[in-house]
Write a protein that holds these residues in place. Structure first.
Motif, PDB file in Angstrom:
ATOM      1  N   ILE A  90       0.871  -1.189   0.000  1.00 56.05           N
ATOM      2  CA  ILE A  90       0.000   0.000   0.000  1.00 56.05           C
ATOM      3  C   ILE A  90       0.899   1.227   0.000  1.00 56.05           C
ATOM      4  O   ILE A  90       1.827   1.333   0.814  1.00 56.05           O
ATOM      5  CB  ILE A  90      -0.912   0.043   1.239  1.00 56.05           C
ATOM      6  N   VAL A  91       0.640   2.146  -0.923  1.00 51.55           N
ATOM      7  CA  VAL A  91       1.384   3.411  -0.974  1.00 51.55           C
ATOM      8  C   VAL A  91       0.403   4.517  -0.618  1.00 51.55           C
ATOM      9  O   VAL A  91      -0.667   4.623  -1.222  1.00 51.55           O
ATOM     10  CB  VAL A  91       1.963   3.660  -2.386  1.00 51.55           C
ATOM     11  N   LEU A  92       0.776   5.341   0.352  1.00 53.75           N
ATOM     12  CA  LEU A  92      -0.080   6.465   0.748  1.00 53.75           C
ATOM     13  C   LEU A  92       0.479   7.744   0.164  1.00 53.75           C
ATOM     14  O   LEU A  92       1.602   8.146   0.481  1.00 53.75           O
ATOM     15  CB  LEU A  92      -0.137   6.574   2.279  1.00 53.75           C
ATOM     16  N   GLY A  93      -0.274   8.409  -0.707  1.00 47.46           N
ATOM     17  CA  GLY A  93       0.151   9.688  -1.277  1.00 47.46           C
ATOM     18  C   GLY A  93       0.472   9.574  -2.751  1.00 47.46           C
ATOM     19  O   GLY A  93       1.286   8.740  -3.152  1.00 47.46           O
ATOM     20  N   GLY A  94      -0.201  10.420  -3.538  1.00 48.29           N
ATOM     21  CA  GLY A  94       0.005  10.395  -4.996  1.00 48.29           C
ATOM     22  C   GLY A  94       0.793  11.582  -5.499  1.00 48.29           C
ATOM     23  O   GLY A  94       0.390  12.267  -6.427  1.00 48.29           O
ATOM     24  N   GLY A  95       1.938  11.849  -4.874  1.00 46.67           N
ATOM     25  CA  GLY A  95       2.901  12.821  -5.404  1.00 46.67           C
ATOM     26  C   GLY A  95       4.019  12.053  -6.099  1.00 46.67           C
ATOM     27  O   GLY A  95       3.865  10.857  -6.416  1.00 46.67           O
TER      28      GLY A  95
ATOM     29  N   CYS B 143       6.372   6.971  -7.833  1.00 45.76           N
ATOM     30  CA  CYS B 143       7.601   6.191  -8.076  1.00 45.76           C
ATOM     31  C   CYS B 143       7.569   4.891  -7.274  1.00 45.76           C
ATOM     32  O   CYS B 143       7.968   3.830  -7.775  1.00 45.76           O
ATOM     33  CB  CYS B 143       8.841   7.021  -7.709  1.00 45.76           C
ATOM     34  N   ALA B 144       7.084   4.973  -6.031  1.00 47.34           N
ATOM     35  CA  ALA B 144       7.018   3.769  -5.189  1.00 47.34           C
ATOM     36  C   ALA B 144       6.049   2.757  -5.797  1.00 47.34           C
ATOM     37  O   ALA B 144       6.354   1.553  -5.901  1.00 47.34           O
ATOM     38  CB  ALA B 144       6.572   4.150  -3.776  1.00 47.34           C
ATOM     39  N   ALA B 145       4.879   3.240  -6.222  1.00 51.84           N
ATOM     40  CA  ALA B 145       3.863   2.316  -6.756  1.00 51.84           C
ATOM     41  C   ALA B 145       4.378   1.625  -8.017  1.00 51.84           C
ATOM     42  O   ALA B 145       4.245   0.400  -8.169  1.00 51.84           O
ATOM     43  CB  ALA B 145       2.584   3.095  -7.054  1.00 51.84           C
TER      44      ALA B 145
ATOM     45  N   VAL C 119      -0.430  -3.422  -5.984  1.00 52.95           N
ATOM     46  CA  VAL C 119      -0.237  -2.171  -5.239  1.00 52.95           C
ATOM     47  C   VAL C 119      -1.546  -1.403  -5.156  1.00 52.95           C
ATOM     48  O   VAL C 119      -2.260  -1.260  -6.160  1.00 52.95           O
ATOM     49  CB  VAL C 119       0.797  -1.264  -5.967  1.00 52.95           C
ATOM     50  N   LEU C 120      -1.832  -0.874  -3.961  1.00 50.05           N
ATOM     51  CA  LEU C 120      -2.877   0.137  -3.836  1.00 50.05           C
ATOM     52  C   LEU C 120      -2.191   1.476  -3.630  1.00 50.05           C
ATOM     53  O   LEU C 120      -1.383   1.644  -2.711  1.00 50.05           O
ATOM     54  CB  LEU C 120      -3.774  -0.138  -2.617  1.00 50.05           C
TER      55      LEU C 120
ATOM     56  N   ALA D 224      -2.243   2.245 -16.390  1.00 51.76           N
ATOM     57  CA  ALA D 224      -2.164   1.198 -17.423  1.00 51.76           C
ATOM     58  C   ALA D 224      -1.552  -0.090 -16.884  1.00 51.76           C
ATOM     59  O   ALA D 224      -1.604  -1.132 -17.526  1.00 51.76           O
ATOM     60  CB  ALA D 224      -1.331   1.714 -18.599  1.00 51.76           C
ATOM     61  N   ASN D 225      -0.940  -0.012 -15.701  1.00 55.05           N
ATOM     62  CA  ASN D 225      -0.261  -1.177 -15.140  1.00 55.05           C
ATOM     63  C   ASN D 225      -1.281  -2.032 -14.377  1.00 55.05           C
ATOM     64  O   ASN D 225      -1.879  -1.562 -13.398  1.00 55.05           O
ATOM     65  CB  ASN D 225       0.857  -0.699 -14.202  1.00 55.05           C
ATOM     66  N   GLY D 226      -1.467  -3.241 -14.819  1.00 48.61           N
ATOM     67  CA  GLY D 226      -2.490  -4.104 -14.225  1.00 48.61           C
ATOM     68  C   GLY D 226      -2.270  -4.365 -12.743  1.00 48.61           C
ATOM     69  O   GLY D 226      -3.198  -4.774 -12.031  1.00 48.61           O
ATOM     70  N   ASN D 227      -1.070  -4.124 -12.246  1.00 50.74           N
ATOM     71  CA  ASN D 227      -0.793  -4.401 -10.831  1.00 50.74           C
ATOM     72  C   ASN D 227      -1.168  -3.254  -9.903  1.00 50.74           C
ATOM     73  O   ASN D 227      -1.124  -3.410  -8.686  1.00 50.74           O
ATOM     74  CB  ASN D 227       0.708  -4.688 -10.641  1.00 50.74           C
ATOM     75  N   VAL D 228      -1.449  -2.052 -10.473  1.00 57.86           N
ATOM     76  CA  VAL D 228      -1.667  -0.881  -9.607  1.00 57.86           C
ATOM     77  C   VAL D 228      -3.140  -0.473  -9.608  1.00 57.86           C
ATOM     78  O   VAL D 228      -3.750  -0.307 -10.656  1.00 57.86           O
ATOM     79  CB  VAL D 228      -0.818   0.331 -10.065  1.00 57.86           C
ATOM     80  N   THR D 229      -3.682  -0.316  -8.399  1.00 56.22           N
ATOM     81  CA  THR D 229      -5.029   0.241  -8.241  1.00 56.22           C
ATOM     82  C   THR D 229      -4.873   1.633  -7.641  1.00 56.22           C
ATOM     83  O   THR D 229      -4.226   1.782  -6.597  1.00 56.22           O
ATOM     84  CB  THR D 229      -5.865  -0.621  -7.267  1.00 56.22           C
ATOM     85  N   ILE D 230      -5.437   2.648  -8.309  1.00 57.63           N
ATOM     86  CA  ILE D 230      -5.350   4.013  -7.771  1.00 57.63           C
ATOM     87  C   ILE D 230      -6.712   4.382  -7.197  1.00 57.63           C
ATOM     88  O   ILE D 230      -7.729   4.262  -7.869  1.00 57.63           O
ATOM     89  CB  ILE D 230      -4.977   5.021  -8.878  1.00 57.63           C
ATOM     90  N   ARG D 231      -6.696   4.835  -5.946  1.00 53.31           N
ATOM     91  CA  ARG D 231      -7.952   5.339  -5.352  1.00 53.31           C
ATOM     92  C   ARG D 231      -7.712   6.770  -4.892  1.00 53.31           C
ATOM     93  O   ARG D 231      -6.886   7.014  -4.007  1.00 53.31           O
ATOM     94  CB  ARG D 231      -8.361   4.469  -4.160  1.00 53.31           C
TER      95      ARG D 231
END
Ligand SMILES: Cc1cc2nc3c(=O)[nH]c(=O)nc-3n(C[C@H](O)[C@H](O)[C@H](O)COP(=O)(O)OP(=O)(O)OC[C@H]3O[C@@H](n4cnc5c(N)ncnc54)[C@H](O)[C@@H]3O)c2cc1C
Length: 458
Positions: free
Chosen positions: A7-12, A17-19, A29-30, A139-146
């Motif tokens: 889980i990555v917190l923060g979309g800066g 880069c972490a995600a 990854v969330l 576009a990356n199937g592994n990443v979910t962005i909320r």
């Protein structure tokens, strides 16, 4: 309970880069972003990233190296900048440059700025940077962005066990999400939290506040609650050069003093060596009676700035109505409300020093970090940029190690917890090299995502 590897917190910048790097390791990854859109302070930034020994520098005839970068980082940060973090940055930044350019991101030019003995601030459009990383993550199937999803509490196994997830809040509803491998805190600094600024930086009470609206120190407090150690909390410094009345969340900023301008107070007196980091100049400006001081320069410096990057382009600032212009120093002083006699005396003595190459008053030995010859201010028209100090990033926070693991107050890593970007401390020390805040977010963001994915899945 929904679950992900990371889980990555923060979309800066640090969060994206972490995600992406965790996803490149095969982890699910969330990425949870509190605001309706990601970008945080990153999209407001000047877009300078500090890299050394790049193809772009070589094309422009700039000689630089990771070793020189490391030396500059040490000298700017002083003895308590964390050596392992500086070394990691110097070692990883070349790979990062390649990683970003392989994603079709383009750097436009290279500027000399605070703390650099070679021009190494690589300029990129920060909006484009975030948009590109966002599209790649989408576009990356592994990443979910909320988006609109706030990290509220860390979940832990027992009192001192592994961090196993996060309680997030969305539309007023709390939900526990499991992280099998680790949680990366990338929630930015706290330049928008009056409470934390009062606690850690009361000396900045008069400074303007700038930065992403979500940057109120959430991640810092979440980790702090679990015993995370803090670093550099006494080193929050404002940035000098923001326009005094038209700050526009930090978008109006001019650093023409690194091209030869002097800086004066209301008495018309200089009060600092203008070639040092704008953070140290910020400290000196805060000690003046008036919160407004002025960058003063002449036609030569103005002409030389035309077409430079936005932070150095006085002509663009003039077009936006931000400069005061006059045919004489006397008239300039009167328009600004500076003591004319004070300004005339200061410029006369500075010009004498500039011609002899020796600044008797403050020991300025270059335009920026010892580089460049001093310029006398003797060609009308003259210009003034009314300037203030703004806290636009906090440069301190969670203690991490070179693997971006969060370290607790007993100097042990907190298992499963990583942090990157402006929420971390230890890197900048007492001052600041331009471009290392974005640089640090990307270097340690990638590292945190990779480490979390690899360690948890090993
Ligand atoms: C005007 C200005 C100019 C600058 N210029 C430069 C420059 O040229 N070069 C440079 O190196 N640095 C510069 N900086 C500093 C740099 O922009 C920041 O330090 C850097 O962008 C921080 O990146 P980050 O990813 O750590 O945080 P951010 O980009 O701020 O992202 C953090 C994100 O986390 C989100 N968030 C916060 N709390 C939570 C939560 N609880 N849950 C989920 N999400 C959360 C926020 O909404 C935000 O989107 C500048 C800053 C400003 C304001």
């Amino acid at each position: 309970m929904s679950n992900y590897d990371v889980i990555v917190l923060g979309g800066g910048l640090a969060g994206y880069c972490a995600a992406l790097s965790a996803a490149e390791e095969g982890a699910t990854v969330l990425l949870a972003e509190k605001c309706d859109e990601g970008g945080g302070s990153t999209v407001l930034s000047g877009g300078f990233m500090a890299f050394a020994d790049t193809a772009l520098q070589r094309e422009l005839g700039v000689s630089d190296s990771p070793e020189l970068l490391l030396e500059d980082l040490r000298s700017v940060g002083g003895p308590h900048a964390q050596e392992d973090l500086l070394r990691t940055y110097a070692a990883e930044q070349t790979t990062l440059f390649g990683w970003l350019t392989a994603k079709r991101l383009r750097f436009e030019g290279v500027e000399l700025a605070a703390g650099q003995s070679a021009p190494r601030s690589h300029s990129i459009d920060p909006g484009q940077l975030i948009l590109t990383l966002h599209e790649l993550a989408q576009a990356n199937g592994n990443v979910t962005i909320r988006t609109g999803t706030t990290g509220v509490y860390l979940l832990r196994e027992g009192e001192n066990g592994r961090i196993r997830g996060v309680t997030v809040e969305e539309s007023g509803r709390l939900e526990d999400v499991e992280a099998r491998c680790g949680v990366v805190i990338a929630t930015g600094g706290f330049s928008r939290s009056e409470r934390l600024l009062q606690t850690f930086a009361p000396q900045q009470a008069r400074a303007l506040r700038v930065g992403g609206v979500g940057n109120v120190g959430d991640g810092l407090r979440m980790a702090w609650r679990h015993g995370a150690d803090l670093h550099d909390m006494g080193e929050v410094k404002g940035t000098y050069g923001v326009h005094a009345t038209e700050c526009n969340n930090g978008q109006e900023i001019l650093l023409i003093f690194y091209r030869g301008a002097i800086i004066v107070n209301r008495e018309g007196r200089r009060f600092t060596d203008e070639s040092v980091s704008y953070k140290l100049i910020g400290d000196a400006a805060m000690r003046q009676d008036s919160p407004v001081t002025w960058q003063i320069f002449d036609k030569k410096i103005f002409d030389g700035s035309i077409g430079a990057a936005r932070l150095f382009d006085a002509a663009a600032a003039l077009n936006r109505g931000l400069l005061i212009k006059a045919d004489s120093l006397q008239s300039l002083a009167e328009q600004c409300g500076i003591d004319p006699q004070g300004l005339l005396a200061t410029v006369a003595s500075y010009n004498e020093d500039a011609r002899s190459g020796r600044d008797e008053a403050f020991g300025r030995d270059g335009l920026c970090h010892h580089v460049g010859a001093l310029v006398p201010l003797d060609q009308p028209p003259f210009f003034a940029y009314p300037s203030a100090v703004a806290v636009l990033a906090t440069y301190c926070g969670l203690r991490i190690d070179a693997k971006a693991r969060v370290i607790d107050v007993y100097e042990e890593p907190i298992e499963g917890l990583y942090a990157a970007g402006e929420v971390t401390g230890g890197f900048h020390g007492k001052a600041y090299m331009t471009g290392t805040s974005l640089g640090k977010s990307a270097v340690f963001g990638r590292l945190a995502g990779r480490e979390a994915a690899r360690t948890g899945r090993a």
